[in-house]
Write an enzyme that holds these catalytic residues in place. Structure first.
Site, PDB file in Angstrom:
ATOM      1  N   LYS A  22       0.663  -1.500   0.289  1.00 32.75           N
ATOM      2  CA  LYS A  22       0.141   0.159  -0.210  1.00 32.75           C
ATOM      3  C   LYS A  22       1.375   1.417  -0.426  1.00 32.75           C
ATOM      4  O   LYS A  22       0.758   1.958  -0.659  1.00 32.75           O
ATOM      5  CB  LYS A  22      -0.674  -0.120   1.454  1.00 32.75           C
ATOM      6  N   ASN A  23       1.832   1.530   0.460  1.00 35.65           N
ATOM      7  CA  ASN A  23       2.775   2.860   1.484  1.00 35.65           C
ATOM      8  C   ASN A  23       3.776   2.933  -0.371  1.00 35.65           C
ATOM      9  O   ASN A  23       4.594   3.689  -0.276  1.00 35.65           O
ATOM     10  CB  ASN A  23       3.125   2.513   2.718  1.00 35.65           C
ATOM     11  N   CYS A 126      -3.913  12.564  13.247  1.00 36.96           N
ATOM     12  CA  CYS A 126      -5.134  11.133  12.698  1.00 36.96           C
ATOM     13  C   CYS A 126      -4.141  10.869  13.699  1.00 36.96           C
ATOM     14  O   CYS A 126      -4.824  11.368  15.509  1.00 36.96           O
ATOM     15  CB  CYS A 126      -4.439  10.666  11.650  1.00 36.96           C
ATOM     16  N   ARG A 131       1.104  14.455  13.167  1.00 43.39           N
ATOM     17  CA  ARG A 131       2.358  13.570  12.435  1.00 43.39           C
ATOM     18  C   ARG A 131       1.810  15.778  11.255  1.00 43.39           C
ATOM     19  O   ARG A 131       0.586  15.757  10.269  1.00 43.39           O
ATOM     20  CB  ARG A 131       1.129  13.571  11.304  1.00 43.39           C
ATOM     21  N   PRO A 132       2.662  16.423  11.592  1.00 43.78           N
ATOM     22  CA  PRO A 132       2.615  17.399  10.850  1.00 43.78           C
ATOM     23  C   PRO A 132       3.179  16.857   9.275  1.00 43.78           C
ATOM     24  O   PRO A 132       3.804  16.704   9.252  1.00 43.78           O
ATOM     25  CB  PRO A 132       3.903  18.219  11.432  1.00 43.78           C
ATOM     26  N   ASP A 134       5.172  20.154   8.451  1.00 44.81           N
ATOM     27  CA  ASP A 134       5.794  21.579   7.978  1.00 44.81           C
ATOM     28  C   ASP A 134       7.818  20.937   7.148  1.00 44.81           C
ATOM     29  O   ASP A 134       8.562  21.236   6.405  1.00 44.81           O
ATOM     30  CB  ASP A 134       6.735  21.547   9.251  1.00 44.81           C
ATOM     31  N   ASP A 316       4.872   0.317  12.116  1.00 45.92           N
ATOM     32  CA  ASP A 316       3.861  -0.227  11.755  1.00 45.92           C
ATOM     33  C   ASP A 316       3.488  -1.352  11.869  1.00 45.92           C
ATOM     34  O   ASP A 316       2.948  -2.627  11.312  1.00 45.92           O
ATOM     35  CB  ASP A 316       4.147  -0.642  10.006  1.00 45.92           C
ATOM     36  N   ILE A 338       8.584   7.063  16.927  1.00 46.48           N
ATOM     37  CA  ILE A 338       8.555   6.988  15.496  1.00 46.48           C
ATOM     38  C   ILE A 338       6.648   8.204  15.101  1.00 46.48           C
ATOM     39  O   ILE A 338       6.893   9.275  14.911  1.00 46.48           O
ATOM     40  CB  ILE A 338       8.270   6.347  13.978  1.00 46.48           C
ATOM     41  N   ARG A 408      -8.505  -0.605   4.585  1.00 45.26           N
ATOM     42  CA  ARG A 408      -7.841   0.469   4.239  1.00 45.26           C
ATOM     43  C   ARG A 408      -6.446  -0.622   3.824  1.00 45.26           C
ATOM     44  O   ARG A 408      -6.083   0.022   2.600  1.00 45.26           O
ATOM     45  CB  ARG A 408      -7.930   1.493   5.002  1.00 45.26           C
TER      46      ARG A 408
HETATM   47  C1  EPZ Z   1       4.120   6.903   5.917  1.00 47.73           C
HETATM   48  O1  EPZ Z   1       4.051   7.815   6.693  1.00 47.73           O
HETATM   49  C2  EPZ Z   1       3.881   5.950   6.832  1.00 47.73           C
HETATM   50  N1  EPZ Z   1       2.214   5.937   5.242  1.00 47.73           N
HETATM   51  C3  EPZ Z   1       2.948   5.250   7.740  1.00 47.73           C
HETATM   52  O2  EPZ Z   1       2.000   4.010   7.613  1.00 47.73           O
HETATM   53  C4  EPZ Z   1       4.037   5.395   9.132  1.00 47.73           C
HETATM   54  O3  EPZ Z   1       4.283   4.915   9.874  1.00 47.73           O
HETATM   55  C5  EPZ Z   1       5.493   6.170   8.645  1.00 47.73           C
HETATM   56  O4  EPZ Z   1       5.750   6.505   6.714  1.00 47.73           O
HETATM   57  C6  EPZ Z   1       6.545   6.015   8.960  1.00 47.73           C
HETATM   58  O5  EPZ Z   1       7.586   4.533   8.157  1.00 47.73           O
HETATM   59  C7  EPZ Z   1       2.832   6.249   4.365  1.00 47.73           C
HETATM   60  O6  EPZ Z   1       3.429   5.680   3.180  1.00 47.73           O
HETATM   61  C8  EPZ Z   1       0.954   6.093   3.311  1.00 47.73           C
HETATM   62  P1  EPZ Z   1       7.281  10.002   8.409  1.00 47.73           P
HETATM   63  P2  EPZ Z   1       4.448   9.588   6.920  1.00 47.73           P
HETATM   64  O7  EPZ Z   1       6.798  11.252   7.082  1.00 47.73           O
HETATM   65  O8  EPZ Z   1       5.279   9.167   5.934  1.00 47.73           O
HETATM   66  C9  EPZ Z   1       7.225  13.708  11.797  1.00 47.73           C
HETATM   67  C10 EPZ Z   1       0.606   2.865   7.675  1.00 47.73           C
HETATM   68  O9  EPZ Z   1       0.260   2.677   9.123  1.00 47.73           O
HETATM   69  N2  EPZ Z   1       6.773  14.708  10.852  1.00 47.73           N
HETATM   70  O10 EPZ Z   1       8.200   9.446   7.666  1.00 47.73           O
HETATM   71  O11 EPZ Z   1       3.516  10.406   7.030  1.00 47.73           O
HETATM   72  C11 EPZ Z   1       5.819  12.605  11.945  1.00 47.73           C
HETATM   73  O12 EPZ Z   1       5.242  13.330  12.937  1.00 47.73           O
HETATM   74  C12 EPZ Z   1       1.155   4.397   7.874  1.00 47.73           C
HETATM   75  O13 EPZ Z   1       0.158   2.495   6.872  1.00 47.73           O
HETATM   76  C13 EPZ Z   1       7.500  15.900  11.105  1.00 47.73           C
HETATM   77  O14 EPZ Z   1       7.434  15.897  12.353  1.00 47.73           O
HETATM   78  O15 EPZ Z   1       5.377   9.649   8.089  1.00 47.73           O
HETATM   79  C14 EPZ Z   1       6.420  11.123  12.488  1.00 47.73           C
HETATM   80  O16 EPZ Z   1       6.504  11.371  14.127  1.00 47.73           O
HETATM   81  C15 EPZ Z   1       1.017   5.615   9.050  1.00 47.73           C
HETATM   82  N3  EPZ Z   1       7.246  17.223  10.271  1.00 47.73           N
HETATM   83  C16 EPZ Z   1       7.759  11.022  11.764  1.00 47.73           C
HETATM   84  O17 EPZ Z   1       8.441  12.584  10.901  1.00 47.73           O
HETATM   85  C17 EPZ Z   1       6.513  16.123   8.903  1.00 47.73           C
HETATM   86  O18 EPZ Z   1       6.776  17.573   7.806  1.00 47.73           O
HETATM   87  C18 EPZ Z   1       8.001  11.028  11.167  1.00 47.73           C
HETATM   88  O19 EPZ Z   1       6.755  10.041   9.916  1.00 47.73           O
HETATM   89  C19 EPZ Z   1       6.559  15.043   8.906  1.00 47.73           C
HETATM   90  C20 EPZ Z   1       7.137  13.921   9.144  1.00 47.73           C
END
Ligand code: EPZ
Length: 430
Positions: A22-23, A126, A131-132, A134, A316, A338, A408
């Site tokens: 999916k991802n 969510c 999950r910002p 920025d 995950d 994470i 999903r």
């Molecule tokens: C991806 O989410 C995946 N989603 C998530 O899978 C997965 O848990 C995550 O990566 C970590 O591996 C998809 O691929 C669709 P991140 P993503 O940006 O990209 C912080 C599932 O169950 N952060 O790597 O949104 C954030 O809050 C889902 O399939 C910021 O601070 O995750 C987190 O603490 C859930 N600012 C960390 O970084 C930002 O602008 C990692 O998030 C972006 C992220």
């Protein structure tokens, strides 16, 4: 609303096919916005997130065609999706659509890179944390985009196009790396992405962009270089196998006992989880067909695990491991690094009789000899499937509600598990 009923206690045996990730499928579909030509994706999982993203892309003007079934097609083999973004008719991604799926925010990158502007609703929080975005916006600003936040929307433009730059992420972000890759592919000049995510789904996107004509080096490492500016063309790409689905079913087998071949699973994408399963007492064998997981006779051993970006133990799979450890013969500790709020499954696992104590980001799980079935529900995808894992070993019947979370991200979970001997069925809601 549908429910899944599970009567626990049956070992799993047989072959279980692993779907496309999916991802990976979601960012790959979004990458179709980068070209006027057709992008064909094979092995796309049949999931509600895929259908919803198809609708969202359709709103931008992308023609999305899902190939029909052919004689002899196996129902559990992924589908082929053709995406054609010949003309982008709308550069706005409205709140009603983005709020159904966070990943759809990533359309901001190809839209601004190709069209010079976009207006994309901020996704909001969510169930698993704030999950910002920025860092995603920072990456686009580094490439020369101007961004304003207006009435809940990120309004972005780059009238003279994007320019290659150095993007140094202060923390590893999968979405940030996807966005940086897609934008850099069309930006003029060279972009260097530092502290890039090494997740296999990021590598899969980069590999597809290369097939589309992008010049990218270093995917799968922390430094990725993109020589941008070339016109991207259509391509054919097969979505990488879902390592999280494979890890989830491996934990199901570790929980129930039995012997299952996870066909098509890629062990090199799952090593940290396979190591943990080995410590927990599962026998893991890698073959040409996939990963064979067995556990016979011996109990589940407790483990101590901390989630980390790839190649560390994936967040995950955190909920699923906790589900498994509820039955371990001893005390396990799981630390989530994470997401700040990814323990929503703890209360529901407790309803099945699990003993879990939370202290900040660490859960201490005292294994219990018996779990007992109960009605449960969860607020996100991975949390929901952790309840399925616990239910497979629980005495009596468990009803998992809010099945739309499972739909999903897990392609026909009940069909795959039932084919391996689980007593599991979907009850259609009214
Ligand atoms: C991806 O989410 C995946 N989603 C998530 O899978 C997965 O848990 C995550 O990566 C970590 O591996 C998809 O691929 C669709 P991140 P993503 O940006 O990209 C912080 C599932 O169950 N952060 O790597 O949104 C954030 O809050 C889902 O399939 C910021 O601070 O995750 C987190 O603490 C859930 N600012 C960390 O970084 C930002 O602008 C990692 O998030 C972006 C992220």
């Amino acid at each position: 609303m549908d429910r899944i009923l599970i009567r626990g206690g049956r070992p799993l045996h047989g072959t279980l096919p692993i779907s496309g990730a999916k991802n990976a499928a979601l960012p790959l579909m979004i990458a179709s916005l980068l070209t006027e030509d057709e992008l064909t994706l094979a092995n796309v999982p049949r999931l509600s997130d895929v259908t919803n993203l198809g609708r969202i892309l359709g709103n931008h003007g992308v023609d999305v065609t899902i190939a029909g079934k052919r004689t002899g097609d196996d129902d559990l083999v992924g589908q082929t999706v053709r995406l054609n973004a010949r003309s982008i008719v709308d550069t706005t991604a409205p709140y009603e659509l983005v709020s159904t799926m966070r990943a759809s925010f990533w359309v901001i990158a190809p839209l601004v890179a190709r069209m010079g502007r976009a207006r994309v609703s901020l996704p909001g929080g969510c169930a698993i944390g704030t999950r910002p975005v920025d860092l995603l916006l920072m990456a686009l600003e580094r490439l020369g985009a101007r961004i304003e936040i207006d009435a809940g929307y990120a309004v972005i433009d780059a009238p003279k196009g994007l320019k290659g730059a150095e993007i140094d992420f202060p923390k590893v972000t999968v979405g940030g790396t996807h966005v940086a890759l897609m934008a850099a592919a069309l930006a003029d000049g060279t972009t260097v992405i530092r502290n890039a995510a090494c997740e296999p789904e990021v590598t899969d996107l980069a590999d597809c962009l290369v097939k589309m004509g992008a010049r990218i080096r270093g995917q799968g490492t922390a430094t990725i270089e993109v020589d941008g500016g070339a016109r991207l063309k259509g391509a054919h790409h097969t979505v990488v196998a879902d390592r999280i689905e494979a890890g989830t079913y491996a934990m199901c087998v570790a929980m129930t006992g039995g012997d299952v071949m996870l066909a098509g699973a890629r062990p090199e994408l799952l090593q940290s989880a396979l190591d943990v399963l080995g410590q927990a007492g599962a026998a893991i064998t890698v073959t040409n067909e996939g990963i064979r997981v067995a556990r016979n006779g011996h109990g589940i051993q407790p483990v101590t695990v901390t989630t980390d970006p790839f190649p560390g133990f994936p967040t995950d799979l955190q909920a699923q491991l906790m589900g498994l450890m509820t039955r371990a013969s001893g005390t396990s500790r799981i630390t989530e690094t994470i997401f700040e709020n990814r323990f929503m499954h703890v209360q529901e696992l407790a309803r099945l009789g699990a003993h879990i104590h939370l202290d900040g980001q660490t859960a201490t799980i005292e294994g219990v000899p018996v779990l007992k079935g109960a009605p449960v529900m969860a607020t996100d995808l991975r949390a929901s499937v952790s309840l399925v894992i616990a239910a497979l070993a629980a005495q009596g019947e468990t009803a998992v509600n809010r099945v739309y979370h499972l739909d999903r991200g897990f392609e026909r979970l009940e069909t795959k598990l039932a084919a391996c001997g689980a007593d599991i069925e979907r009850i259609k809601g009214s």
